[in-house]
Design an enzyme around this catalytic site. Structure first.
Site, PDB file in Angstrom:
ATOM      1  CG  HIS A   1      38.583 100.262 -15.772  1.00 12.12           C
ATOM      2  ND1 HIS A   1      38.511 101.523 -16.327  1.00 12.12           N
ATOM      3  CD2 HIS A   1      39.003 100.435 -14.490  1.00 12.12           C
ATOM      4  CE1 HIS A   1      38.873 102.423 -15.432  1.00 12.12           C
ATOM      5  NE2 HIS A   1      39.180 101.786 -14.311  1.00 12.12           N
TER       6      HIS A   1
ATOM      7  CB  THR B   1      38.168 103.344 -19.463  1.00 11.54           C
ATOM      8  OG1 THR B   1      38.950 102.188 -19.132  1.00 11.54           O
ATOM      9  CG2 THR B   1      38.333 104.393 -18.382  1.00 11.54           C
ATOM     10  CE  LYS B   2      40.345  98.504 -21.125  1.00 13.81           C
ATOM     11  NZ  LYS B   2      40.731  99.307 -19.963  1.00 13.81           N
ATOM     12  CG  ASN B   3      34.270  98.830 -26.368  1.00 15.23           C
ATOM     13  OD1 ASN B   3      35.153  99.589 -26.010  1.00 15.23           O
ATOM     14  ND2 ASN B   3      34.089  98.503 -27.639  1.00 15.23           N
TER      15      ASN B   3
END
Length: 382
Positions: free
Chosen positions: A183, A185-187
């Site tokens: 997603h 928002t992830k790294n």
């Protein structure tokens, strides 16, 4: 929206090759799932994690739902998990009729408290689902030993754990199944997206079938059968090739992305130390043998600190700082579909005092100093 003054909580990182690879997929006329870019991503995941089989999915939620199907979760089964997690961890198993049994978390790592698991096991328990919060590993040796003693399966919700390890092993590869999120928002990101890591070789063929709408289509394309047919219950869990093309650009830079996030994490950790010394908050605690990935930086405000006032100060300063999970055991759906095992005092306390600070690739040290100065002002320390 990102402006010169506003510091967002998250800002998706682009490596510069995403549009090039998407255009390549378009030029090649391969837009559906399991094309060349998907295969590259599978190979990368298997090489980096040493898992027997990886399968891209359209979300980590989808990977968790595949896990529930693979483990033959049925109505009345119980699945042990933390309450301090995203709703997908529970939803995937509730969809199969299972009862989430919520166990408290540790007060140091905020992960499932392995010391409480065994007492939560009943004749109906089918699996343990661990969540590696902030990319910091649960105590997996103990948890796997408990699972073995009781004949239970282990699923790792490693949504936040890409590029993190436990005693040298990639998160997501220790349990029977592991799940990742890509997603935004992830790294490492693809907008939406995820992956299932199949660590039990006996589950590989069924995982392919479930992912392909319950058919043996993958075997057909490998020439193992002369036609593919409906084999069992499944769904369409594949991402499109454009998503995989975007993700491939991110995988190529995964080491650099992780290093840059870790640098920002360490900067926060050093800057905020005086606030901890003044007993106004607690910084993250890292367990021995756990290499995290700089996924997020949180602080636990001391009980005497008004979290709402702190968040309001950030808002006035145009800095996006947010709390995290509302515990599942106290949510409307959690009360309806699950049950708490014992008291969940740590979970409740953490949910009331935790705030997350902005952290993304490209966040400058000057921005971080402004974040920390604002935090200090809210804490009345500077």
């Amino acid at each position: 929206m990102r402006t010169d003054k506003h510091i967002p909580f998250n800002w998706p990182n682009m490596t510069g090759k995403e549009l090039h690879y998407i255009a390549e997929a378009h030029f090649n006329g391969r837009l559906a799932g399991d094309g060349p870019f998907t295969k590259r991503c599978h190979a990368w995941l298997e090489a980096r994690t040493q898992c027997p089989k990886s399968l891209l999915t359209h979300s980590c939620t989808a990977a968790l739902e595949m896990s529930a199907l693979l483990l033959d979760i049925a109505p009345g089964d119980e699945v042990i998990m933390p309450s301090f997690t995203f709703v997908s961890t529970a939803n995937a198993f509730v969809l199969r009729g299972a009862v989430p049994v919520f166990v408290d978390i540790r007060d140091d790592t905020l992960n499932l408290d392995e010391r409480l698991i065994e007492s939560a096991i009943t004749a109906r328990t089918k699996a343990i689902v661990v969540v590696h919060y902030a990319g910091v590993a649960c105590e997996m040796d103990t948890i796997m030993a408990i699972a073995k003693r009781h004949g239970l399966k282990v699923v790792e919700d490693a949504a936040q754990g890409v590029m993190a390890t436990y005693k040298g092993r990639a998160l997501g590869t220790i349990g029977d199944l592991g799940t990742y999120s890509f997603h935004e928002t992830k790294n490492v990101i693809s907008g939406e997206g995820g992956a299932l890591l199949v660590n039990d070789p006996k589950l590989v063929e069924r995982a392919e079938i479930i992912r392909e709408k319950g058919t043996d289509r993958s075997r057909f394309f490998r020439g193992q059968v002369d036609k593919y047919t409906w084999q069992e219950v499944g769904s369409s869990f594949l991402p499109g090739e454009l998503v995989a093309a975007f993700l491939w650009a991110q995988f190529e830079e995964a080491d650099s992305i992780t290093q840059r996030r870790m640098a920002s994490w360490e900067t926060y950790h050093a800057m905020i130390e005086p606030f901890e010394a003044a007993d106004r908050l607690r910084r993250p605690i890292l367990a021995d043998g756990c290499q995290h990935n700089g996924h997020l930086y949180y602080v636990l405000l001391s009980p005497q600190v008004d979290r709402h006032a702190v968040l309001e100060e950030f808002k006035r300063s145009e800095i996006s700082s947010v709390f995290h999970y509302v515990p599942l055991h106290s949510s409307p759906a959690g009360l309806k579909y699950g049950r708490a095992h014992g008291n969940l005092n740590v979970t409740d306390a953490v949910s009331e005092h935790l705030i997350r600070l902005p952290l993304w690739v490209g966040l400058t040290e000057e921005m971080q100093q402004r974040v920390v100065n604002t935090l200090g002002k809210a804490l009345a320390l500077i």
